[in-house]
Design an enzyme around this catalytic site. Structure first.
Site, PDB file in Angstrom:
ATOM      1  N   SER A 194      26.713  66.107  34.464  1.00 40.16           N
ATOM      2  CA  SER A 194      25.527  66.705  35.071  1.00 40.16           C
ATOM      3  C   SER A 194      25.737  66.937  36.559  1.00 40.16           C
ATOM      4  O   SER A 194      26.467  66.172  37.210  1.00 40.16           O
ATOM      5  CB  SER A 194      24.349  65.752  34.877  1.00 40.16           C
ATOM      6  OG  SER A 194      23.288  66.097  35.712  1.00 40.16           O
ATOM      7  N   TYR A 233      20.002  57.934  35.464  1.00 40.51           N
ATOM      8  CA  TYR A 233      20.559  59.022  34.657  1.00 40.51           C
ATOM      9  C   TYR A 233      21.888  59.488  35.262  1.00 40.51           C
ATOM     10  O   TYR A 233      22.908  59.585  34.572  1.00 40.51           O
ATOM     11  CB  TYR A 233      19.562  60.184  34.577  1.00 40.51           C
ATOM     12  CG  TYR A 233      20.154  61.439  33.982  1.00 40.51           C
ATOM     13  CD1 TYR A 233      20.527  61.486  32.642  1.00 40.51           C
ATOM     14  CD2 TYR A 233      20.363  62.583  34.762  1.00 40.51           C
ATOM     15  CE1 TYR A 233      21.093  62.631  32.093  1.00 40.51           C
ATOM     16  CE2 TYR A 233      20.913  63.729  34.213  1.00 40.51           C
ATOM     17  CZ  TYR A 233      21.275  63.751  32.889  1.00 40.51           C
ATOM     18  OH  TYR A 233      21.836  64.876  32.350  1.00 40.51           O
TER      19      TYR A 233
HETATM   20  N1  LIG Z   1      19.493  70.904  30.231  1.00 35.70           N
HETATM   21  C1  LIG Z   1      19.936  70.632  31.456  1.00 35.70           C
HETATM   22  O1  LIG Z   1      19.459  71.171  32.454  1.00 35.70           O
HETATM   23  C2  LIG Z   1      21.095  69.664  31.654  1.00 35.70           C
HETATM   24  C3  LIG Z   1      21.609  69.522  32.939  1.00 35.70           C
HETATM   25  C4  LIG Z   1      22.660  68.636  33.142  1.00 35.70           C
HETATM   26  C5  LIG Z   1      23.199  67.935  32.085  1.00 35.70           C
HETATM   27  N2  LIG Z   1      22.667  68.079  30.838  1.00 35.70           N
HETATM   28  C6  LIG Z   1      23.263  67.312  29.743  1.00 35.70           C
HETATM   29  O2  LIG Z   1      23.607  68.223  28.713  1.00 35.70           O
HETATM   30  C7  LIG Z   1      23.451  67.613  27.445  1.00 35.70           C
HETATM   31  C8  LIG Z   1      22.535  68.443  26.578  1.00 35.70           C
HETATM   32  O3  LIG Z   1      21.253  68.510  27.216  1.00 35.70           O
HETATM   33  P1  LIG Z   1      20.007  69.251  26.587  1.00 35.70           P
HETATM   34  O4  LIG Z   1      19.270  69.881  27.682  1.00 35.70           O
HETATM   35  O5  LIG Z   1      20.435  70.037  25.415  1.00 35.70           O
HETATM   36  O6  LIG Z   1      19.149  67.965  26.118  1.00 35.70           O
HETATM   37  P2  LIG Z   1      18.365  67.713  24.748  1.00 35.70           P
HETATM   38  O7  LIG Z   1      17.574  66.462  24.985  1.00 35.70           O
HETATM   39  O8  LIG Z   1      17.634  68.939  24.346  1.00 35.70           O
HETATM   40  O9  LIG Z   1      19.529  67.446  23.709  1.00 35.70           O
HETATM   41  C9  LIG Z   1      20.108  66.189  23.504  1.00 35.70           C
HETATM   42  C10 LIG Z   1      20.091  65.899  22.014  1.00 35.70           C
HETATM   43  O10 LIG Z   1      20.743  64.640  21.819  1.00 35.70           O
HETATM   44  C11 LIG Z   1      20.019  63.897  20.875  1.00 35.70           C
HETATM   45  N3  LIG Z   1      20.242  62.469  21.155  1.00 35.70           N
HETATM   46  C12 LIG Z   1      19.850  61.762  22.251  1.00 35.70           C
HETATM   47  N4  LIG Z   1      20.220  60.484  22.135  1.00 35.70           N
HETATM   48  C13 LIG Z   1      20.861  60.379  20.944  1.00 35.70           C
HETATM   49  C14 LIG Z   1      21.474  59.292  20.255  1.00 35.70           C
HETATM   50  N5  LIG Z   1      21.455  58.058  20.758  1.00 35.70           N
HETATM   51  N6  LIG Z   1      22.049  59.534  19.065  1.00 35.70           N
HETATM   52  C15 LIG Z   1      22.066  60.791  18.526  1.00 35.70           C
HETATM   53  N7  LIG Z   1      21.503  61.851  19.134  1.00 35.70           N
HETATM   54  C16 LIG Z   1      20.900  61.641  20.318  1.00 35.70           C
HETATM   55  C17 LIG Z   1      18.567  64.274  21.072  1.00 35.70           C
HETATM   56  O11 LIG Z   1      17.780  64.070  19.897  1.00 35.70           O
HETATM   57  C18 LIG Z   1      18.673  65.748  21.443  1.00 35.70           C
HETATM   58  O12 LIG Z   1      18.497  66.583  20.315  1.00 35.70           O
HETATM   59  C19 LIG Z   1      22.959  66.202  27.715  1.00 35.70           C
HETATM   60  O13 LIG Z   1      24.075  65.345  27.743  1.00 35.70           O
HETATM   61  C20 LIG Z   1      22.342  66.306  29.084  1.00 35.70           C
HETATM   62  O14 LIG Z   1      22.332  65.067  29.755  1.00 35.70           O
HETATM   63  C21 LIG Z   1      21.630  68.944  30.587  1.00 35.70           C
END
Ligand SMILES: NC(=O)c1ccc[n+]([C@@H]2O[C@H](COP(=O)([O-])OP(=O)(O)OC[C@H]3O[C@@H](n4cnc5c(N)ncnc54)[C@H](O)[C@@H]3O)[C@@H](O)[C@H]2O)c1
Length: 335
Positions: A127, A152
């Site tokens: 991130s 986080y």
């Molecule tokens: N969206 C953003 O702006 C952003 C920015 C920086 C980093 N990220 C990272 O990118 C990745 C995807 O983010 P996103 O926006 O799609 O988030 P999201 O929350 O929509 O997707 C994450 C998915 O992981 C699943 N999950 C969480 N914990 C779990 C566990 N213990 N076991 C199994 N499944 C689990 C959730 O149910 C969810 O469907 C994440 O790692 C997030 O930290 C996202």
């Protein structure tokens, strides 16, 4: 190619799964469908993937080591795209244990599974929040990330360190992706662009942190997906020319690389709200608040490594990306 894709019901995971399936790959989705935000939205994303013959879904938790190791042993993936995590900066002040379980224990289980069942490439989500208290912009992969300001962010920095050690020890080619504020249709309801849009349509006030003096490098989901798919194919090699004296930051002797994936065009929060007002046709009732704990004032990606290595960089203007999002929002929520 068989891809084990964790977080397949999540925002970024859903798009990446769809893009890989369209390319003809086999995708094994893994997700616990937790209720951090509306699980119906996760189910609705999955419904789009299920009709594809090359898609399978495993409903399990990353923190369940036997389930993770069992899935790897049964599926023998060529490549792992690890996107599942407990996301969100603010929630990490309320429920730190969720971050320990998913982002630390869960991440270790994925690494252990890659050790037991070698894969061609492990690509994982980090991130922009790892840049923490840094104020030098744009943020470059060679900048230090020693000052995380939320749990986080600290777990994402820990993921990078853990993956680096396993990459060096066990020859696991690994790539970490530092995403910058991803937005778009099918997005995450906990993020400002989504909750602001909802508030505008419902005539409710929005909280504007740091009195509006914030900038975010908003990155459109299609650009994120294009970059991720290209990087999956770009497997890092060991670099014998790397030196540890002094250690060259942002590179490694291990088959390990990090990339920023951001629009490299920060948008002022108040401009972003004006665009949403125009697109929804509703005025915002702004409630100005001080800086929220754990938050940072500005994010801005240096994407020169991404451009050099995969010949691609995000470029969707916020006006176009938000227009697609608001169109989807109206259709999905029938407003
Ligand atoms: N969206 C953003 O702006 C952003 C920015 C920086 C980093 N990220 C990272 O990118 C990745 C995807 O983010 P996103 O926006 O799609 O988030 P999201 O929350 O929509 O997707 C994450 C998915 O992981 C699943 N999950 C969480 N914990 C779990 C566990 N213990 N076991 C199994 N499944 C689990 C959730 O149910 C969810 O469907 C994440 O790692 C997030 O930290 C996202």
């Amino acid at each position: 190619m068989k891809v084990l894709l964790t977080g397949a019901a999540g925002f970024v995971g859903f798009y990446c799964a769809r893009a890989l399936l369209e390319r003809g790959e086999t995708v094994v989705g893994f997700d616990n469908l937790n209720d951090y935000y509306d699980p119906a939205l996760k189910q609705a994303r999955l419904e789009q993937l299920r009709p594809c013959a090359n898609f399978r879904f495993v409903h399990a938790d990353l923190a369940d080591k036997a389930a993770v190791l069992g899935t790897f042993a049964a599926e023998k993936p060529d490549v792992v795209l690890h996107l599942a995590a407990q996301a969100g900066v603010r929630y990490s002040l309320q429920n730190p244990q969720a971050y320990v379980d998913s982002n630390l224990s869960g991440f270790m289980n994925v690494l252990e599974a890659c050790r037991a069942q070698p894969v061609r490439h492990l690509v994982f989500a980090s991130s922009s929040s790892v840049y923490g208290a840094n104020t030098k912009v744009p943020f470059a992969v060679s900048d230090t990330t020693d000052h995380p300001v939320s749990l986080y962010a600290a777990t994402k920095k820990a993921n990078e360190a853990l993956a680096h050690a396993y990459s060096d020890l066990f020859d696991i080619p690994a790539t970490g992706l530092r995403f910058f504020t991803v937005y778009g249709p099918w997005g995450r309801p906990d993020m400002a662009y989504f909750s602001f849009t909802r508030a505008l349509f419902e005539g409710k006030p929005i909280e504007v942190y740091n009195h509006g003096d914030m900038e975010r490098d908003f990155t459109y989901i299609d650009d994120i997906t294009s970059a991720v798919v290209r990087l999956l194919d770009h497997v890092p090699q060991r670099d014998p020319s790397w030196t540890g004296n002094p250690p060259v930051a942002g590179r490694s002797r291990a088959p390990y690389r990090l990339y920023n994936i951001g629009n490299h065009s920060p948008v002022r929060l108040l401009h972003f709200i004006e665009v949403l007002e125009r697109l929804t046709g509703r005025p915002a009732q702004k409630v100005f608040k001080p800086m929220a704990p754990g938050d940072v004032q500005r994010t801005y990606a240096d994407v020169s490594d991404l451009r050099r290595d995969v010949g691609f960089e995000p470029a969707t203007p916020i006006e176009d990306g938000l227009a697609s999002f608001v169109r989807w929002y109206r259709q999905y929520y029938k407003v």
